[in-house]
Design a protein around this motif. Sequence first.
Motif, short mmCIF file in Angstrom:
data_model
loop_
_atom_site.label_atom_id
_atom_site.label_comp_id
_atom_site.label_asym_id
_atom_site.label_seq_id
_atom_site.Cartn_x
_atom_site.Cartn_y
_atom_site.Cartn_z
N PRO A 1 0.82 -1.19 0.00
CA PRO A 1 0.00 0.00 0.00
C PRO A 1 0.86 1.25 0.00
N ALA B 1 2.00 9.25 4.57
CA ALA B 1 3.00 9.79 5.49
C ALA B 1 3.46 11.16 5.02
N ILE C 1 8.61 12.92 12.17
CA ILE C 1 8.57 11.50 11.88
C ILE C 1 7.81 11.19 10.61
N ALA C 2 6.66 11.82 10.46
CA ALA C 2 5.85 11.54 9.27
C ALA C 2 6.58 11.97 8.01
N ILE D 1 9.08 9.36 7.08
CA ILE D 1 8.49 8.19 6.45
C ILE D 1 7.92 8.55 5.09
N GLU E 1 7.59 -0.65 18.48
CA GLU E 1 6.81 0.59 18.40
C GLU E 1 6.85 1.16 16.97
N VAL E 2 8.06 1.19 16.44
CA VAL E 2 8.22 1.71 15.08
C VAL E 2 7.47 0.83 14.10
N ALA F 1 3.75 1.44 14.23
CA ALA F 1 3.37 2.70 13.61
C ALA F 1 3.35 2.54 12.09
N LEU F 2 4.34 1.83 11.56
CA LEU F 2 4.38 1.62 10.12
C LEU F 2 3.19 0.79 9.65
N ALA G 1 0.37 0.61 11.08
CA ALA G 1 -0.82 1.45 11.18
C ALA G 1 -0.99 2.29 9.93
N LEU G 2 0.10 2.89 9.49
CA LEU G 2 0.05 3.69 8.27
C LEU G 2 -0.31 2.82 7.08
N ALA G 3 0.29 1.64 7.02
CA ALA G 3 0.01 0.75 5.89
C ALA G 3 -1.46 0.36 5.88
N GLY G 4 -1.99 0.08 7.05
CA GLY G 4 -3.39 -0.28 7.15
C GLY G 4 -4.28 0.85 6.67
#
Lengths: 226, 226
Positions: free
Chosen positions: A5, A11, B10-11, B14, B78-79, B82-83, B85-88
């Motif tokens: 995705p 991001a 951070i965003a 990424i 944790e990282v 978060a990744l 989560a973004l992918a989802g």
Amino acid sequence: MKEGPDITRIAALIGDPARANMLTALLSGKALTASELAHEAGITAPTASGHLAKLEEAGLLWRRKQGRHHYFALAGTEVASALEALAGLAASKGHLRTRTGPRDLALREARVCYDHFAGSAGVRIFESLATSGALTVDREAIPLTPAGEERITALGIDLAPLKAKRRPLCRACLDWSERRTHLAGALGAAILSHATASGWATRTKGSRLITFSKKGASEFESAFPI
Amino acid sequence: MKEGPDITRIAALIGDPARANMLTALLSGKALTASELAHEAGITAPTASGHLAKLEEAGLLWRRKQGRHHYFALAGTEVASALEALAGLAASKGHLRTRTGPRDLALREARVCYDHFAGSAGVRIFESLATSGALTVDREAIPLTPAGEERITALGIDLAPLKAKRRPLCRACLDWSERRTHLAGALGAAILSHATASGWATRTKGSRLITFSKKGASEFESAFPI
DNA sequence: CAAATGCTTCGGCCTGCACCAAACCATCCC
DNA sequence: GGGATGGTTTGGTGCAGGCCGAAGCATTTG
């Protein structure tokens, strides 16, 4: 090269200061107008308009035209939790120049995290339920015990409609000002609306702030003892 | 204007295609060298070096110098989450041009999501446990039932050390290729290492791919019937 | 109807940053 | 030692994208 995705797109969208400020402002759960968001981000209206169009097109924002105003809100809890995940990561990897929480002291105490209590009030709810055995705390999985159900019902909150929702009843949410866990999920939201409905506290319009009345504060404290 | 943690930083990190590709590659949980990552992202070594330095400085990556190689891995779970989560989010808001999953068919079937099974194999594990009542599925909260504990122990996995960990035993993880839930958490990781340790399957070096042996596949299927 | 308000579109400026080539260290091998 | 391999540093190029002012729609108000 580019499998999976399009994580980059999202991001990068969040990675712009102006847009990030807008999104953070919307974490309060309230819908804000375009000009309010522009002010929040410290940019002019045209610039904001462009950003908002991009965010909407990517499905992160939800827009409602009403009269001559355009109201914006986060597109869903999914978006909110992704933002909170990033915020949590940022806080933990926290850089020197990063402030550890809201500059406003009142905001540290009681505020709204999307649609439930955060700040020290939110932490208090969680701690109270956890230490009394109303929740089985297993890091992320935190089912409500029978004792817990009884206690919530005694507060005057009806659990049945909450259980029927697709949304998980109890979810643990990591707070970046307190860096501690508070209660999210359907129950967290229900407690917040119970608190405002019963006059314990009022939400400040256009902000994430919650103010307790004197009487409300003591009732809150007796409802959630530590 | 800028209250709260520096989510932007951070965003934005990424949000660059090259860096996102590297991070995605590292979601396999394996440590990769600088040149492997450069290749993965389709950029030259100098450019990659710059990116990696930034990611490390931000605390997203962990670097280990070993001989003339520099190995990189995600800085922590944790990282990784978060990744994911973004992918989802990216998958759910999925744009037209977004491919729905890995181009490689084998990758769709069995692959690794950070440190546990994903793909259709991962989904199968989850479904098998859920339908047989080994898990009480309550969206995110999915505690293991006594029957489930017995069944896992029968497979030859010792639960005691897993329970002792701070990490949650069972966690639901949404997969972006299957768009269905699979099993993460300590137990998810344990099942993956059990599968490789007992020779059911082998992990391909430098990739997220898992290949089952003929015998291993049938044993896997009888262990997790649907 | 005209005036005011809220938002968007257009055009042009300008900064920031990803990118590579070439040169420069570090480590291993013969 | 010299040569090969893996990484990093430096300098310079070029483009993407954020920003604003001015002008253009839409909606409400007088």
